[in-house]
Scaffold this motif. Structure first.
Motif, PDB file in Angstrom:
ATOM      1  N   ASP A 267       6.524   7.329  -4.433  1.00 32.67           N
ATOM      2  CA  ASP A 267       7.117   6.320  -3.544  1.00 32.67           C
ATOM      3  C   ASP A 267       6.634   6.525  -2.109  1.00 32.67           C
ATOM      4  O   ASP A 267       6.341   5.568  -1.393  1.00 32.67           O
ATOM      5  CB  ASP A 267       8.653   6.408  -3.564  1.00 32.67           C
ATOM      6  N   SER A 270       3.082   5.294  -1.974  1.00 33.20           N
ATOM      7  CA  SER A 270       3.041   3.819  -1.997  1.00 33.20           C
ATOM      8  C   SER A 270       3.468   3.253  -0.646  1.00 33.20           C
ATOM      9  O   SER A 270       2.888   2.288  -0.161  1.00 33.20           O
ATOM     10  CB  SER A 270       3.981   3.240  -3.051  1.00 33.20           C
ATOM     11  N   TRP A 271       4.492   3.901  -0.080  1.00 30.12           N
ATOM     12  CA  TRP A 271       4.967   3.449   1.240  1.00 30.12           C
ATOM     13  C   TRP A 271       3.839   3.533   2.268  1.00 30.12           C
ATOM     14  O   TRP A 271       3.689   2.645   3.112  1.00 30.12           O
ATOM     15  CB  TRP A 271       6.172   4.308   1.656  1.00 30.12           C
ATOM     16  N   SER A 273       0.892   2.905   1.816  1.00 28.09           N
ATOM     17  CA  SER A 273      -0.016   1.762   1.628  1.00 28.09           C
ATOM     18  C   SER A 273       0.683   0.435   1.877  1.00 28.09           C
ATOM     19  O   SER A 273       0.075  -0.622   1.700  1.00 28.09           O
ATOM     20  CB  SER A 273      -0.566   1.761   0.196  1.00 28.09           C
ATOM     21  N   SER A 274       1.954   0.467   2.257  1.00 28.06           N
ATOM     22  CA  SER A 274       2.711  -0.774   2.441  1.00 28.06           C
ATOM     23  C   SER A 274       2.422  -1.384   3.810  1.00 28.06           C
ATOM     24  O   SER A 274       1.757  -0.774   4.648  1.00 28.06           O
ATOM     25  CB  SER A 274       4.209  -0.488   2.313  1.00 28.06           C
ATOM     26  N   ASP A 275       2.971  -2.610   4.028  1.00 27.20           N
ATOM     27  CA  ASP A 275       2.713  -3.231   5.342  1.00 27.20           C
ATOM     28  C   ASP A 275       3.880  -3.022   6.310  1.00 27.20           C
ATOM     29  O   ASP A 275       4.071  -3.781   7.243  1.00 27.20           O
ATOM     30  CB  ASP A 275       2.358  -4.712   5.182  1.00 27.20           C
ATOM     31  N   ASP A 276       4.670  -1.980   6.051  1.00 27.93           N
ATOM     32  CA  ASP A 276       5.738  -1.569   6.975  1.00 27.93           C
ATOM     33  C   ASP A 276       5.138  -1.394   8.376  1.00 27.93           C
ATOM     34  O   ASP A 276       4.035  -0.877   8.532  1.00 27.93           O
ATOM     35  CB  ASP A 276       6.286  -0.228   6.451  1.00 27.93           C
ATOM     36  N   VAL A 279       4.350   2.147   9.268  1.00 27.83           N
ATOM     37  CA  VAL A 279       3.205   2.664   8.507  1.00 27.83           C
ATOM     38  C   VAL A 279       1.883   2.280   9.171  1.00 27.83           C
ATOM     39  O   VAL A 279       0.948   3.085   9.220  1.00 27.83           O
ATOM     40  CB  VAL A 279       3.249   2.157   7.044  1.00 27.83           C
ATOM     41  N   SER A 280       1.843   1.072   9.739  1.00 31.95           N
ATOM     42  CA  SER A 280       0.585   0.645  10.361  1.00 31.95           C
ATOM     43  C   SER A 280       0.225   1.548  11.539  1.00 31.95           C
ATOM     44  O   SER A 280      -0.919   1.588  11.975  1.00 31.95           O
ATOM     45  CB  SER A 280       0.689  -0.806  10.811  1.00 31.95           C
TER      46      SER A 280
END
Ligand code: D5M
Ligand code: FE
Ligand code: ZN
Length: 500
Positions: A267, A270-271, A273-276, A279-280
């Protein structure tokens, strides 16, 4: 023939390819490339590795050259087009480790003494440090009142400074006796006041200290401590990167263990790689050791392993880690469960280095120092925290930050010799903290905690392994499944919890 060609031929003759990027990087350097290539080839030979020479190999050699024989070029890496995200490897022990056949600890402790004396030399009192032999001679003269004049005698009896390693600490009925040792000898010294006895409780054996002492008026044989001066880190304003960008700090995956929290860890990946929005802004990931659970590390471990083959554990870990987005740069150091020698300092996990999909990784030794957008981050697995927690009253596994402060105060990552943490007889003590870190990142105790000490952000990044039976019997209650994020722009941290 130019020196690059000579270096290239040397590598090829020894059976090593030079990666084209590494070749281009070598050409851009203004320093002794022959020596760099020779160092890498020798090290690879030592570890019996036939992998090609990569850019990271070159950077590691450059950043670990202390003798200054290689002119140090500026080695920064741009990982974005805008050129504002970069990193440097400031220190990696991998290519400096050299003690395989050596059993002599004299050089190691001599190096500890000298390097810490240099750290202490910024304190004004250090100019008054006298050698222990000299202090003993003065005491003997003073006993027979043969010092040249009354004035000199008075001054000596009242105050003298010594610096050395603490060889023993004895709690007695009304006081605490320390034995301090420098290159000329050792003397017992006594803490008598409440405050000093308190201060002495937080010091650990084999750490270097400066002491102000006086000759006891009652018994002219005894030295009484007037002040304890720790090498310590200075109160400072930590470097900040200026722009908001994040580093994710994790440790102690323990892949291969039945208790590895694979779902939660996936998880987390995956997070990444998310568009959160957060995260960016994550540009870096630091992994502070115990990547795999290993084999034969603790009693009856085999019953708690999914995989009893260390290579399989490692390639499984690599398969998980390669899913970290390539735009993030990852720094990874080994811990006490990973393959390789147990004694500190530890070399990089060379097996992982050869794993091609991990191209965005710097796989470096334990401990290492990296600089992320100007912020200096010290990575250390944290083995010695066991010894600090076991010997300093009031410390516990649930509050690792206090134990990490003791390491900062002693300016050493593993001061205690001969307990649970093995230390190798290197001729240089690479565990002395020459640099003051802006962030001090460790793991090992499996409890997440964040704190601050004199401007340095202290992070223990917990684990991704549920409580093992062994930890249960030891009364250790881990807080796994949490990642610590630090904003390099403000040096502020927060927790991201993946437990469900
Ligand atoms: O260490 C995980 C945790 O377990 C950490 O808090 C130290 C503790 N530990 C490990 N070995 C021992 C022993 N022998 N006695 C007491 N406590 C211990 P890890 O390195 O992940 O196994
Ligand atoms: Fe661990
Ligand atoms: Zn560990």
């Amino acid at each position: 023939m130019d020196s690059i060609s000579i270096a290239l031929i040397y590598a090829i003759n020894k059976g090593y390819q030079v990666h084209p990027d590494a070749f281009a990087f070598l050409k851009s350097l203004d320093c002794d490339v022959e020596k760099i290539i020779k160092t890498i080839v020798d090290a690879k030979n030592k570890f019996k590795k036939k992998s090609p020479i990569l850019i990271d190999d070159i950077k590691n050699v450059i950043s670990s050259d202390v003798n200054g024989q290689i002119d140090e070029p500026v080695i920064t890496n741009s990982i974005t087009d805008s050129n504002d995200e970069n990193y440097k490897i400031i220190f990696d022990p991998t290519y400096k480790i050299n003690s395989e056949n050596d059993k002599d600890f004299f050089k190691l402790f001599d190096s500890r003494y000298r390097k810490t004396l240099k750290i202490l030399s910024i304190r004004s009192e250090s100019r008054q440090i006298r050698k222990i032999k000299h202090i003993k001679d003065l005491r003997n003269k003073s006993r027979f009142s043969s010092l040249d004049n009354e004035n000199e005698r008075g001054k000596f009896i009242d105050s003298a400074f010594v610096a050395g390693l603490i060889m023993s600490k004895r709690n007695r009925k009304n006081d605490v006796e320390l034995v301090i040792d420098d290159t000329t000898g050792s003397i017992p010294v006594v803490c008598k006041t409440r405050d000093l006895i308190n201060e002495a409780s937080s010091l650990v054996l084999d750490q270097m200290l400066m002491l102000e002492i006086s000759l006891s008026k009652r018994n002219s044989n005894d030295f009484v401590i007037k002040d304890i001066i720790f090498p310590d880190i200075p109160e400072h304003v930590a470097a900040k990167s200026g722009t908001e960008s994040y580093v994710a700090l994790i440790s102690d995956l323990h892949v291969g263990s039945k208790y590895f929290m694979e779902n939660e860890f996936n998880d987390f990946i995956s997070w990444l790689s998310s568009d959160d929005e957060i995260v960016s802004k994550i540009k870096f990931v630091c992994i502070a050791g115990d990547i795999v659970d290993g084999i034969g590390i603790y009693p009856n471990q085999d019953k708690e392993l999914i995989d009893i083959n260390i290579n399989k554990q490692m390639s499984y870990a690599a398969a998980l880690l390669q899913k970290i987005p390539k735009r993030m740069h990852v720094f990874l150091i080994p811990g006490n469960h990973d393959p390789g020698r147990r004694a500190l300092p530890q070399t990089a996990l060379t097996d992982l280095r050869d794993f091609q999909p991990l191209e965005n990784f710097s796989i470096i030794g334990n401990p290492s120092i990296v600089e992320l957008n100007k912020v200096k981050l010290l990575m250390f697995h944290g083995q010695s925290l066991d010894d600090v927690i076991a010997t300093v009253p009031g410390l516990s596994y649930s509050k690792p930050v206090e134990a990490m402060k003791i390491l900062l105060k002693s300016r050493h990552l593993s001061p205690i010799y001969g307990n649970r943490t093995p230390i190798a007889p290197e001729s240089e003590d690479m565990l002395v903290m020459d640099d003051v870190p802006d962030i001090f990142h460790a793991g090992h105790v499996h409890t997440t905690e964040v704190g601050r000490y004199k401007g340095t952000l202290i992070v223990n990044s917990g684990a991704w392994q549920k409580q093992t039976k062994f930890q249960q019997t030891m009364g250790i209650n881990p807080t796994p499944g949490i990642c610590i994020l630090v904003d390099l722009g403000r040096l502020q941290s927060f927790k991201k919890d993946f437990n469900y």
